[in-house]
Motif scaffolding. Structure first.
Motif, PDB file in Angstrom:
ATOM      1  N   MET A   1       8.758  95.494  38.063  1.00 20.11           N
ATOM      2  CA  MET A   1       8.735  94.174  38.616  1.00 20.11           C
ATOM      3  C   MET A   1       7.253  93.808  39.474  1.00 20.11           C
ATOM      4  O   MET A   1       6.651  94.584  39.981  1.00 20.11           O
ATOM      5  N   LYS A   2       6.910  92.577  39.382  1.00 23.04           N
ATOM      6  CA  LYS A   2       5.641  92.238  39.864  1.00 23.04           C
ATOM      7  C   LYS A   2       5.594  92.142  41.420  1.00 23.04           C
ATOM      8  O   LYS A   2       6.556  92.424  42.104  1.00 23.04           O
ATOM      9  N   GLU A   3       4.656  92.145  41.989  1.00 24.55           N
ATOM     10  CA  GLU A   3       4.472  91.980  43.377  1.00 24.55           C
ATOM     11  C   GLU A   3       5.021  90.798  43.916  1.00 24.55           C
ATOM     12  O   GLU A   3       5.014  89.936  43.206  1.00 24.55           O
ATOM     13  N   LEU A   4       5.783  90.821  44.944  1.00 26.39           N
ATOM     14  CA  LEU A   4       6.395  89.534  45.696  1.00 26.39           C
ATOM     15  C   LEU A   4       5.490  88.889  46.274  1.00 26.39           C
ATOM     16  O   LEU A   4       4.578  89.300  47.120  1.00 26.39           O
ATOM     17  N   GLY A   5       5.696  87.447  46.408  1.00 23.96           N
ATOM     18  CA  GLY A   5       5.061  86.519  46.990  1.00 23.96           C
ATOM     19  C   GLY A   5       5.387  86.345  48.258  1.00 23.96           C
ATOM     20  O   GLY A   5       6.671  86.920  48.546  1.00 23.96           O
TER      21      GLY A   5
ATOM     22  N   ALA B   1       6.815  83.621  49.521  1.00 23.78           N
ATOM     23  CA  ALA B   1       8.184  82.839  49.549  1.00 23.78           C
ATOM     24  C   ALA B   1       9.489  83.889  49.249  1.00 23.78           C
ATOM     25  O   ALA B   1      10.539  84.037  50.124  1.00 23.78           O
ATOM     26  N   GLU B   2       9.079  84.741  48.267  1.00 29.96           N
ATOM     27  CA  GLU B   2      10.092  85.951  47.961  1.00 29.96           C
ATOM     28  C   GLU B   2      10.232  86.835  49.000  1.00 29.96           C
ATOM     29  O   GLU B   2      11.566  87.169  49.139  1.00 29.96           O
TER      30      GLU B   2
ATOM     31  N   ILE C   1      13.838  87.634  50.988  1.00 29.36           N
ATOM     32  CA  ILE C   1      14.614  88.868  51.047  1.00 29.36           C
ATOM     33  C   ILE C   1      14.827  89.382  52.406  1.00 29.36           C
ATOM     34  O   ILE C   1      15.907  89.672  52.666  1.00 29.36           O
ATOM     35  N   GLU C   2      13.763  89.148  53.144  1.00 31.13           N
ATOM     36  CA  GLU C   2      14.095  89.556  54.675  1.00 31.13           C
ATOM     37  C   GLU C   2      15.261  88.533  55.150  1.00 31.13           C
ATOM     38  O   GLU C   2      15.959  89.191  56.012  1.00 31.13           O
ATOM     39  N   SER C   3      15.225  87.191  54.913  1.00 28.91           N
ATOM     40  CA  SER C   3      16.436  86.346  55.255  1.00 28.91           C
ATOM     41  C   SER C   3      17.734  86.988  54.961  1.00 28.91           C
ATOM     42  O   SER C   3      18.493  86.928  55.738  1.00 28.91           O
ATOM     43  N   MET C   4      17.979  87.319  53.778  1.00 29.78           N
ATOM     44  CA  MET C   4      19.222  87.842  53.411  1.00 29.78           C
ATOM     45  C   MET C   4      19.378  88.964  54.125  1.00 29.78           C
ATOM     46  O   MET C   4      20.478  89.650  54.283  1.00 29.78           O
ATOM     47  N   GLY C   5      18.308  90.026  54.304  1.00 31.11           N
ATOM     48  CA  GLY C   5      18.762  91.192  55.057  1.00 31.11           C
ATOM     49  C   GLY C   5      19.408  90.997  56.413  1.00 31.11           C
ATOM     50  O   GLY C   5      20.253  91.443  57.001  1.00 31.11           O
ATOM     51  N   LEU C   6      18.679  89.866  57.100  1.00 37.44           N
ATOM     52  CA  LEU C   6      19.302  89.458  58.357  1.00 37.44           C
ATOM     53  C   LEU C   6      20.593  88.775  58.505  1.00 37.44           C
ATOM     54  O   LEU C   6      21.239  88.845  59.268  1.00 37.44           O
ATOM     55  N   TYR C   7      20.813  88.125  57.122  1.00 39.16           N
ATOM     56  CA  TYR C   7      21.976  87.507  56.981  1.00 39.16           C
ATOM     57  C   TYR C   7      23.292  88.572  57.069  1.00 39.16           C
ATOM     58  O   TYR C   7      24.278  88.368  57.533  1.00 39.16           O
ATOM     59  N   PHE C   8      22.828  89.337  56.059  1.00 37.74           N
ATOM     60  CA  PHE C   8      23.800  90.507  55.790  1.00 37.74           C
ATOM     61  C   PHE C   8      24.205  91.235  57.144  1.00 37.74           C
ATOM     62  O   PHE C   8      25.113  91.822  57.421  1.00 37.74           O
ATOM     63  N   GLU C   9      22.954  91.541  57.950  1.00 38.99           N
ATOM     64  CA  GLU C   9      23.166  92.309  59.149  1.00 38.99           C
ATOM     65  C   GLU C   9      24.148  91.329  60.357  1.00 38.99           C
ATOM     66  O   GLU C   9      24.862  91.932  60.749  1.00 38.99           O
ATOM     67  N   ARG C  10      23.980  90.240  60.196  1.00 38.68           N
ATOM     68  CA  ARG C  10      24.780  89.269  60.944  1.00 38.68           C
ATOM     69  C   ARG C  10      26.174  89.308  60.588  1.00 38.68           C
ATOM     70  O   ARG C  10      27.292  88.831  61.402  1.00 38.68           O
TER      71      ARG C  10
ATOM     72  N   ILE D   1      19.233  96.508  54.885  1.00 43.12           N
ATOM     73  CA  ILE D   1      18.757  97.054  53.857  1.00 43.12           C
ATOM     74  C   ILE D   1      19.455  96.480  52.413  1.00 43.12           C
ATOM     75  O   ILE D   1      19.157  96.063  51.700  1.00 43.12           O
ATOM     76  N   GLY D   2      20.951  96.514  52.702  1.00 42.16           N
ATOM     77  CA  GLY D   2      21.773  96.322  51.688  1.00 42.16           C
ATOM     78  C   GLY D   2      21.571  94.667  51.561  1.00 42.16           C
ATOM     79  O   GLY D   2      21.606  94.123  50.352  1.00 42.16           O
ATOM     80  N   GLY D   3      21.469  93.742  52.478  1.00 41.12           N
ATOM     81  CA  GLY D   3      20.870  92.465  52.078  1.00 41.12           C
ATOM     82  C   GLY D   3      19.545  92.183  51.654  1.00 41.12           C
ATOM     83  O   GLY D   3      19.470  91.486  50.586  1.00 41.12           O
ATOM     84  N   ARG D   4      18.604  93.107  51.963  1.00 41.33           N
ATOM     85  CA  ARG D   4      17.403  92.937  51.318  1.00 41.33           C
ATOM     86  C   ARG D   4      17.590  93.332  49.766  1.00 41.33           C
ATOM     87  O   ARG D   4      16.849  92.782  48.977  1.00 41.33           O
ATOM     88  N   ILE D   5      18.356  94.419  49.596  1.00 35.76           N
ATOM     89  CA  ILE D   5      18.520  94.890  48.315  1.00 35.76           C
ATOM     90  C   ILE D   5      19.113  93.783  47.313  1.00 35.76           C
ATOM     91  O   ILE D   5      18.662  93.305  46.318  1.00 35.76           O
ATOM     92  N   HIS D   6      20.406  92.940  47.808  1.00 38.31           N
ATOM     93  CA  HIS D   6      20.727  91.983  47.155  1.00 38.31           C
ATOM     94  C   HIS D   6      19.844  90.775  47.140  1.00 38.31           C
ATOM     95  O   HIS D   6      19.965  90.223  46.053  1.00 38.31           O
ATOM     96  N   GLY D   7      18.797  90.490  48.097  1.00 32.52           N
ATOM     97  CA  GLY D   7      18.065  89.433  47.916  1.00 32.52           C
ATOM     98  C   GLY D   7      17.053  89.568  46.786  1.00 32.52           C
ATOM     99  O   GLY D   7      16.763  88.970  45.860  1.00 32.52           O
ATOM    100  N   LEU D   8      16.558  91.006  46.916  1.00 27.20           N
ATOM    101  CA  LEU D   8      15.569  91.314  45.657  1.00 27.20           C
ATOM    102  C   LEU D   8      16.318  91.209  44.378  1.00 27.20           C
ATOM    103  O   LEU D   8      15.568  90.746  43.255  1.00 27.20           O
ATOM    104  N   LEU D   9      17.407  91.485  44.345  1.00 24.91           N
ATOM    105  CA  LEU D   9      18.287  91.411  42.674  1.00 24.91           C
ATOM    106  C   LEU D   9      18.341  90.271  42.598  1.00 24.91           C
ATOM    107  O   LEU D   9      18.428  89.847  41.240  1.00 24.91           O
ATOM    108  N   MET D  10      18.534  89.126  43.361  1.00 19.74           N
ATOM    109  CA  MET D  10      18.950  87.851  43.214  1.00 19.74           C
ATOM    110  C   MET D  10      17.591  87.064  42.609  1.00 19.74           C
ATOM    111  O   MET D  10      17.614  86.308  41.571  1.00 19.74           O
ATOM    112  N   LEU D  11      16.350  87.827  42.861  1.00 21.02           N
ATOM    113  CA  LEU D  11      15.093  87.234  42.401  1.00 21.02           C
ATOM    114  C   LEU D  11      14.655  87.911  41.189  1.00 21.02           C
ATOM    115  O   LEU D  11      13.714  87.340  40.306  1.00 21.02           O
ATOM    116  N   ALA D  12      15.157  88.963  40.691  1.00 23.40           N
ATOM    117  CA  ALA D  12      14.815  89.725  39.891  1.00 23.40           C
ATOM    118  C   ALA D  12      15.149  89.165  38.331  1.00 23.40           C
ATOM    119  O   ALA D  12      16.246  88.738  38.174  1.00 23.40           O
ATOM    120  N   ASP D  13      14.109  89.032  37.470  1.00 16.18           N
ATOM    121  CA  ASP D  13      14.483  88.595  36.270  1.00 16.18           C
ATOM    122  C   ASP D  13      14.969  89.605  35.255  1.00 16.18           C
ATOM    123  O   ASP D  13      15.449  89.216  33.963  1.00 16.18           O
TER     124      ASP D  13
END
Length: 168
Positions: free
Chosen positions: A1-5, A7-8, A12-21, A27-39
């Motif tokens: 996977m290429k380096e993240l920009g 916005a990406e 990912i960080e927003s997903m982490g915070l959402y999961f935490e809330r 970390i689970g939220g960050r992983i899910h966010g990353l996988l949502m963006l992965a091609d």
């Protein structure tokens, strides 16, 4: 996977915070966010490298988000590593889990109200009534979602060559 920009990374960080809330792990939220963006499917090692977290944390959290149906393991031919992708039906699984939770709560309230000492407790009645209303409003939502998703997919699908050459 290429380096993240930028916005990406923000997503990912927003997903982490959402999961935490929501009572899960960041970390689970960050992983899910990353996988949502992965091609493509991502390995544990790729996730670890991109998110800059420990392999143990990724392993623990990937199992947690798999258990709630948001992520699926996949295999890559010729490769023995474990890979992961977003489960496209994961939101339906979350909806079923939420419905099951509300149903369990209603049962608790109803069992309590079956006791003569608790039969007339207004807070129990209000909670059970709200949950019954909620469940009736939610009935059929998964079917409506599948129909809507199917219609959107059909609208996005490229037109066949036969239909492109026709004129009205």
């Amino acid at each position: 996977m290429k380096e993240l920009g930028a916005a990406e990374q923000r997503f990912i960080e927003s997903m982490g915070l959402y999961f935490e809330r929501q009572g899960s792990t960041r970390i689970g939220g960050r992983i899910h966010g990353l996988l949502m963006l992965a091609d493509e499917p991502l390995s544990l090692q790729q996730i670890t490298r991109v998110l800059k977290v420990s392999a143990a944390s990724v392993s623990t959290n990937i199992r947690a988000i798999m258990s709630i149906g948001l992520v699926d393991p996949v295999s890559v031919p010729g490769n023995r590593q474990h890979y992961y992708v977003v489960n496209s039906d994961g939101w339906e699984a979350r909806l079923r889990t939420a419905e099951d939770s509300v149903k369990a709560f209603v049962r608790l309230c109803q069992e309590a109200m079956a006791s003569p000492q608790l039969a007339n407790r207004q807070h129990l009645r209000d909670a059970a009534d709200f949950c019954d209303f909620y469940l009736s409003e939610m009935a059929g939502i998964a079917e409506r979602w599948r129909a809507s998703r199917s219609a959107r997919s059909a609208a996005r699908a490229p037109k066949s060559k036969a239909s492109k050459g026709r004129t009205a």
